[in-house]
Design a protein around this motif. Structure first.
Motif, mmCIF file in Angstrom:
data_model
loop_
_atom_site.group_PDB
_atom_site.id
_atom_site.type_symbol
_atom_site.label_atom_id
_atom_site.label_comp_id
_atom_site.label_asym_id
_atom_site.label_seq_id
_atom_site.Cartn_x
_atom_site.Cartn_y
_atom_site.Cartn_z
ATOM 1 N N ARG A 87 41.845 37.108 57.417
ATOM 2 C CA ARG A 87 40.895 36.321 58.209
ATOM 3 C C ARG A 87 39.452 36.602 57.795
ATOM 4 O O ARG A 87 38.627 35.688 57.679
ATOM 5 N N GLU A 88 39.160 37.869 57.538
ATOM 6 C CA GLU A 88 37.794 38.257 57.179
ATOM 7 C C GLU A 88 37.522 38.145 55.687
ATOM 8 O O GLU A 88 36.390 38.307 55.242
ATOM 9 N N GLN A 89 38.573 37.878 54.904
ATOM 10 C CA GLN A 89 38.460 37.750 53.453
ATOM 11 C C GLN A 89 37.766 38.981 52.851
ATOM 12 O O GLN A 89 36.783 38.858 52.108
ATOM 13 N N VAL A 90 38.316 40.141 53.151
ATOM 14 C CA VAL A 90 37.691 41.386 52.700
ATOM 15 C C VAL A 90 37.841 41.553 51.195
ATOM 16 O O VAL A 90 38.806 41.073 50.580
ATOM 17 N N ASP A 91 36.893 42.243 50.614
ATOM 18 C CA ASP A 91 36.858 42.442 49.166
ATOM 19 C C ASP A 91 37.378 43.809 48.738
ATOM 20 O O ASP A 91 37.720 44.002 47.573
ATOM 21 N N LEU A 92 37.394 44.753 49.663
ATOM 22 C CA LEU A 92 37.872 46.108 49.372
ATOM 23 C C LEU A 92 38.393 46.710 50.670
ATOM 24 O O LEU A 92 37.783 46.559 51.722
ATOM 25 N N ILE A 93 39.532 47.395 50.575
ATOM 26 C CA ILE A 93 40.052 48.154 51.708
ATOM 27 C C ILE A 93 39.820 49.628 51.403
ATOM 28 O O ILE A 93 40.330 50.153 50.411
ATOM 29 N N LEU A 94 39.044 50.289 52.255
ATOM 30 C CA LEU A 94 38.689 51.690 52.047
ATOM 31 C C LEU A 94 39.462 52.548 53.043
ATOM 32 O O LEU A 94 39.204 52.509 54.253
#
Length: 388
Positions: A87-94
């Motif tokens: 949904r948030e279209q994240v670019d990196l999962i930390l």
């Protein structure tokens, strides 16, 4: 003879007291949205959260937080994270935490854009990952799983009493500061230490050849034994904690598996126990190890030979006027003495298991074929009963 293999590990690893300083440089390689993922909030108590948030803001990132990752992450929690990441279209999962958080983030990264049921497709049927992958990075706060430098993800589904694994992709980069592990409770610290030992043994206790990988494994085990005892006396011994953390990484980044068959039955047994009890991973491994290893020693000459080598090379057992089986058993007993010294669970009852769950656990236990004996279901039941 070493068998054929390909070794490739794409994770960039930053190690040491100043390793977090490298985060801001790495963040330049990713888009504006970072999903910061962590567990129960201990990183807020020990100050790691504030340090990471400060760097993310300095880098101009939009932070989407996902907390509450449990020690044995569930598929339901994975789906919550996958929906948020998509949904948030994240670019990196930390991932900031231990191996469970890192495992969880890999599962989220591979599930967010998967058009199939991730539990059925990945974990139950080992289907190929063909969808978009979200890059993952790790800031490690607990040493043990080696998840910071491998592709494996272990996820539970309580409604099915199953704990399963899948190989996704490695984290792009990992940050390892041994000081971040200081605040880990002793129960968790020793669980991580035994997880490291078990990872090494799962790869070491296989094959009959003279293999360089086994010599590397022996060195790692000897280092772990020394540093574990030092950390038990002083949890803030930097040298000990750094050696434990580095050993954990090398125990499962595929190096010491090169050219070998591998066993992994202790992990299958331990995960079957955890599927019913939700007990801490390292303690479920220690709880089943003794019974499984005694079965191997009693039923496989090749296992006796390897346990003899383990006994003499790692545990310092003397061989004069002893049979190979006696040496093998003495080595196992020396290991169990060390395990008790650490305060590990020595039976599955201590992990919350009940006799009436044994049959279900046996059904939940996959059978691997790379070790010294291919177990039958009857063998699994026997081991679990002997582990009560």
């Amino acid at each position: 003879m070493i068998g054929n293999f390909t070794f490739h590990n794409p994770t960039k690893l930053y190690f040491g007291k100043d390793s977090l300083n490298n985060l801001i440089g790495e963040l330049k390689n990713y888009g504006p949205k970072v999903m910061l993922t962590y567990g129960g909030g201990s990183i807020k108590q020990n100050g790691i959260y504030n340090r990471v948030i400060s760097i993310l803001r300095e880098a101009g990132k939009q932070v989407i937080e996902l907390s509450g990752v449990m020690p044995n992450p569930t598929i339901e929690k994975v789906m919550e994270g996958a929906e948020l990441a998509r949904r948030e279209q994240v670019d990196l999962i930390l991932a900031v935490g231990g191996g469970s958080t890192c495992d969880y983030c890999k599962a989220v990264a591979g599930s967010a854009y998967c058009d199939k049921d991730p539990w059925e497709h990945y974990f139950k049927n080992f289907g190929e990952m063909t969808c978009k992958w979200i890059p993952v990075a790790s800031i490690l706060t607990l040493a043990g799983t080696g998840s910071e430098m491998d592709s494996c993800s272990v996820i539970s589904k309580h409604s099915e009493n199953r704990k399963m694994f899948y190989y996704f992709r490695n984290p792009d980069f990992a940050i390892l500061n041994p000081e971040f592990t200081y605040s880990v409770p002793q129960y968790q610290m020793v669980a991580g230490i035994y997880d490291i030992m078990s990872h090494i043994l799962e790869q070491y206790l296989s094959g009959t050849d003279d293999n360089t990988s086994d010599y590397l494994a022996e060195g790692l085990m000897r280092s772990l034994i020394v540093s574990s005892r030092q950390a038990l006396v002083n949890p803030q011994d930097y040298e000990a904690r750094s050696n434990i953390m580095w050993t954990a990484t090398w125990a499962l980044n595929t190096l010491i598996a090169c050219g070998k068959s591998t066993d992994w039955m202790v992990h299958m047994l331990g995960q079957a126990v955890a599927a019913y009890t939700d007990a801490t991973h390292g303690h479920t491994l220690s709880a089943v190890s003794g019974a499984y290893y005694r079965l191997l020693i009693n039923e496989s000459k090749d296992a006796v030979n390897k346990f003899c080598r383990l006994a003499t090379t790692v545990w310092g057992i003397k061989t004069e006027n002893k049979s190979d089986k006696q040496i093998a058993i003495e080595g196992l007993e020396a290991m169990e003495t060390w395990m008790k010294e650490l305060g590990l669970a020595m039976n599955i009852t201590a992990c919350g298991a009940k006799p009436e769950q044994i049959e279900g656990m046996a059904d939940a236990c996959p059978i691997n074929t790379g070790g010294y004996k291919v177990l039958t279901r009857e063998d699994v039941v026997k081991i679990l009963n002997a582990s009560l």
